[in-house]
Scaffold this motif. Structure first.
Motif, mmCIF file in Angstrom:
data_model
loop_
_atom_site.group_PDB
_atom_site.id
_atom_site.type_symbol
_atom_site.label_atom_id
_atom_site.label_comp_id
_atom_site.label_asym_id
_atom_site.label_seq_id
_atom_site.Cartn_x
_atom_site.Cartn_y
_atom_site.Cartn_z
ATOM 1 N N MET A 1 -3.411 6.868 11.972
ATOM 2 C CA MET A 1 -3.768 6.875 10.521
ATOM 3 C C MET A 1 -4.623 7.377 10.075
ATOM 4 S SD MET A 1 -2.003 4.412 8.381
ATOM 5 C CE MET A 1 -1.214 5.054 7.160
ATOM 6 N N LYS A 2 -5.359 9.195 8.816
ATOM 7 C CA LYS A 2 -6.124 9.152 9.094
ATOM 8 C C LYS A 2 -6.179 9.149 7.708
ATOM 9 C CE LYS A 2 -4.629 13.753 9.063
ATOM 10 N NZ LYS A 2 -3.203 13.759 8.961
ATOM 11 N N GLU A 3 -7.614 9.505 6.767
ATOM 12 C CA GLU A 3 -7.569 8.999 5.333
ATOM 13 C C GLU A 3 -6.554 10.193 4.553
ATOM 14 O OE1 GLU A 3 -11.691 10.365 4.882
ATOM 15 O OE2 GLU A 3 -11.988 10.564 2.274
ATOM 16 N N GLY A 4 -6.246 9.621 4.061
ATOM 17 C CA GLY A 4 -5.301 9.552 2.768
ATOM 18 C C GLY A 4 -3.993 9.440 2.651
ATOM 19 N N ASP A 5 -3.580 9.215 4.284
ATOM 20 C CA ASP A 5 -2.569 9.328 4.660
ATOM 21 C C ASP A 5 -1.943 7.819 3.427
ATOM 22 O OD1 ASP A 5 -2.566 10.864 6.453
ATOM 23 O OD2 ASP A 5 -2.493 9.688 8.419
ATOM 24 N N GLU A 6 -0.819 7.918 4.600
ATOM 25 C CA GLU A 6 0.356 6.412 2.840
ATOM 26 C C GLU A 6 0.799 5.328 3.503
ATOM 27 O OE1 GLU A 6 0.042 10.231 -0.262
ATOM 28 O OE2 GLU A 6 2.119 9.292 0.065
ATOM 29 N N VAL A 7 0.641 4.060 3.065
ATOM 30 C CA VAL A 7 1.430 3.296 3.493
ATOM 31 C C VAL A 7 2.439 2.577 1.926
ATOM 32 C CG1 VAL A 7 2.017 0.550 4.131
ATOM 33 C CG2 VAL A 7 0.466 2.507 5.043
ATOM 34 N N ILE A 8 3.939 2.110 2.093
ATOM 35 C CA ILE A 8 4.224 1.994 1.310
ATOM 36 C C ILE A 8 4.460 0.595 0.966
ATOM 37 C CG2 ILE A 8 6.532 2.518 -0.438
ATOM 38 C CD1 ILE A 8 6.607 5.301 0.794
ATOM 39 N N ILE A 9 4.032 -0.629 0.131
ATOM 40 C CA ILE A 9 5.011 -1.783 0.106
ATOM 41 C C ILE A 9 5.649 -2.120 -1.760
ATOM 42 C CG2 ILE A 9 3.094 -2.810 1.713
ATOM 43 C CD1 ILE A 9 0.987 -3.109 -1.563
ATOM 44 N N SER A 10 5.503 -2.816 -1.556
ATOM 45 C CA SER A 10 6.385 -3.142 -2.604
ATOM 46 C C SER A 10 6.020 -4.290 -3.630
ATOM 47 C CB SER A 10 7.680 -3.602 -2.043
ATOM 48 O OG SER A 10 7.843 -4.975 -2.273
ATOM 49 N N VAL A 11 6.493 -4.488 -4.726
ATOM 50 C CA VAL A 11 5.710 -5.310 -5.321
ATOM 51 C C VAL A 11 5.524 -6.934 -5.543
ATOM 52 C CG1 VAL A 11 7.549 -5.614 -7.268
ATOM 53 C CG2 VAL A 11 5.311 -5.218 -8.275
ATOM 54 N N MET A 12 6.725 -7.062 -4.657
ATOM 55 C CA MET A 12 6.974 -8.430 -4.587
ATOM 56 C C MET A 12 6.584 -8.997 -3.290
ATOM 57 S SD MET A 12 11.460 -8.577 -3.853
ATOM 58 C CE MET A 12 11.748 -7.317 -4.966
ATOM 59 N N GLU A 13 5.223 -7.856 -2.899
ATOM 60 C CA GLU A 13 4.695 -8.337 -1.730
ATOM 61 C C GLU A 13 3.556 -10.135 -1.693
ATOM 62 O OE1 GLU A 13 6.117 -7.477 1.456
ATOM 63 O OE2 GLU A 13 6.682 -6.309 0.119
ATOM 64 N N HIS A 14 4.044 -10.589 -1.350
ATOM 65 C CA HIS A 14 3.128 -11.641 -0.333
ATOM 66 C C HIS A 14 1.509 -11.216 0.047
ATOM 67 C CE1 HIS A 14 1.185 -14.629 1.820
ATOM 68 N NE2 HIS A 14 1.850 -15.642 1.560
ATOM 69 N N HIS A 15 0.371 -11.834 -0.318
ATOM 70 C CA HIS A 15 -1.106 -11.960 -0.210
ATOM 71 C C HIS A 15 -1.217 -10.339 1.388
ATOM 72 C CE1 HIS A 15 -2.590 -13.806 -3.487
ATOM 73 N NE2 HIS A 15 -1.126 -12.674 -4.364
ATOM 74 N N SER A 16 -0.741 -11.341 2.333
ATOM 75 C CA SER A 16 -0.834 -10.788 3.705
ATOM 76 C C SER A 16 0.394 -9.369 3.926
ATOM 77 C CB SER A 16 -0.187 -12.142 4.371
ATOM 78 O OG SER A 16 1.189 -12.037 4.334
ATOM 79 N N ASN A 17 0.658 -9.075 3.176
ATOM 80 C CA ASN A 17 1.615 -8.057 3.572
ATOM 81 C C ASN A 17 0.865 -6.706 2.068
ATOM 82 O OD1 ASN A 17 2.330 -5.933 4.396
ATOM 83 N ND2 ASN A 17 4.415 -6.016 3.418
#
Ligand code: PLP
Length: 404
Positions: free
Chosen positions: A109-125
């Motif tokens: 990954m470089k600056e501006g690249d994206e990761v998708i998570i979800s609204v129901m994630e545990h803080h660790s994720n």
């Protein structure tokens, strides 16, 4: 036949009382109790085998190494990974996610690249990625959900751009119990040229998981949530992908040759296992996996499903009951509030009746914001949970409700 009484005999702690009442342990989402075989394994290995692994030519060291590596094979079989090179032992789900977040970001990954998570994630994720976002300027995007607690897959699709590198979501929500359609989520990620990490902390104790069938690139979980010891976890990763990631920590075990000028790294899985591993823990972990396998993951899933259906139906009969998470596909987690009763008050008073439940935000504050609440009371089931315990929970809740 699912012989619940026989199963319960394997867990001595279930016989104890708290405040003079029989313990009713409904906090299995936080950690599970341990069967005798797991505790015996720890005691026996310390008494009769203990020696550091991988480094010794002497008998004990080789015996300890064999046990440790046999445990890796047990984990491989349990999740149907292709090879033991794909099984990295970590301290738990949290460390596994941090490892991927750090090494994957460095590699891909470089600056501006994206990761998708979800609204129901545990803080660790969430926080693991935020740490990388601060260091490297990567961007986090969030899959929303409907009011039943189901992820909105159409919205998910819309989040992809040519900068999306990874999707990282929970298999089962630790608050809502939603079983997310991770196979489909992974397929969509792959169709957009992104990788997928699945947080299996709350799925692995409750259902059969086949990482090849899911086609997950990474799958992470903790031993202590599946009747194993604390301090051990797993990062499964596809071998060709792990090969491309740099080490997470430096130290013994993870090197091939070291000089002051240059170090070469060990092969998989050791490249990611710096320092003395918890080899006593891995043996006990394998005992836990053998234990649940002997009962059968499908039998455990069926038992817990029956409990969740029964508990949900009966809880709804209580006046003022609000259940959070009513997904079509739901695991053994029930989060609720009753009227205006604060979750801490409910939890504290249930505790006085011998009933252990969890209260608070459950390390999922963004989800609490989405739900518009501060916290919930959460009851989570395990393979030893009985209908009678759920009845006790119901009458406990009703008793507390009448006090307010
Ligand atoms: N992810 C989920 C969904 C969890 O429920 C938990 C623990 O409750 C974790 C991650 C973190 O697990 P651990 O504390 O074992 O690292």
């Amino acid at each position: 036949m699912y012989d619940i009484n026989k199963i319960r005999e394997d867990f001595p702690i279930l016989l104890r009382t708290v405040y003079g009442k029989p313990l009713i342990y409904l906090d299995n989402g936080a950690t599970t109790q341990k069967p005798k075989c797991v505790v015996d394994s720890i005691v026996n290995e310390y008494y009769s085998v203990n020696s550091n692994v991988h480094r010794g030519v002497h008998f004990l060291s080789q015996q300890a190494t064999n046990l440790h590596e046999a445990s890796r094979e047990t984990v491989r079989k349990f999740i149907n990974a292709r090879s033991t090179s794909e099984i990295i032992f970590t301290r738990g789900t949290t460390e596994s996610i941090n490892l991927v977040a750090s090494s994957f970001t460095d590699a891909f990954m470089k600056e501006g690249d994206e990761v998708i998570i979800s609204v129901m994630e545990h803080h660790s994720n969430i926080v693991s990625w935020q740490l990388q976002a601060e260091k490297k300027g990567i961007v986090l995007k969030v899959i929303p959900m409907n009011d039943k607690g189901e992820l909105l897959l159409d919205e998910y699709e819309k989040l992809f751009t040519d900068k999306t590198r990874l999707v990282s979501v929970a298999h089962v929500s630790n608050v809502l119990g939603t079983i997310n359609p991770v196979k489909r989520i992974i397929e969509t990620a792959h169709a957009h040229g992104a990788y997928a990490l699945i947080d299996g902390a709350q799925s692995i104790p409750h259902m059969k998981v086949d990482v090849q069938e899911l086609d997950a690139d990474f799958y992470v979980f903790s031993a202590h949530k599946i009747y194993g010891p604390t301090g051990i976890g797993v990062l499964y990763g596809k071998e060709e992908l792990l090969e491309k990631l740099p080490p997470y920590q430096g130290g013994g075990e993870m090197i091939q040759n070291v000089s002051f000028e240059k170090t070469t790294f060990n092969e998989l899985p050791f490249k990611f296992e710096a320092g003395t591993p918890d080899y006593i823990g891995t043996t006990a972990f394998a005992c836990a996996l053998d234990y649940v396998s002997a009962i059968g993951m499908d039998n455990i899933a069926a038992h817990e499903h029956e409990l969740i259906v029964y508990a949900t139906q009966r809880l709804k009969e209580i006046p003022g009951m609000r259940i959070f998470g009513e997904a079509e596909n739901k695991g053994g987690v029930i989060s609720f509030l009753v009227g205006d009763i604060h979750h801490f008050d409910m939890g504290t008073l249930l505790d006085r009746l011998g009933i252990a439940v969890r209260t608070g935000h459950h390390c999922a504050e963004p989800l609490m914001h989405r739900l518009g609440i501060e916290g919930t009371v959460r009851a989570t089931f395990g393979l030893y949970t009985t209908r009678e315990e759920i009845d006790a929970l119901l009458s406990g809740i009703d008793r507390v409700r009448k006090m307010f």
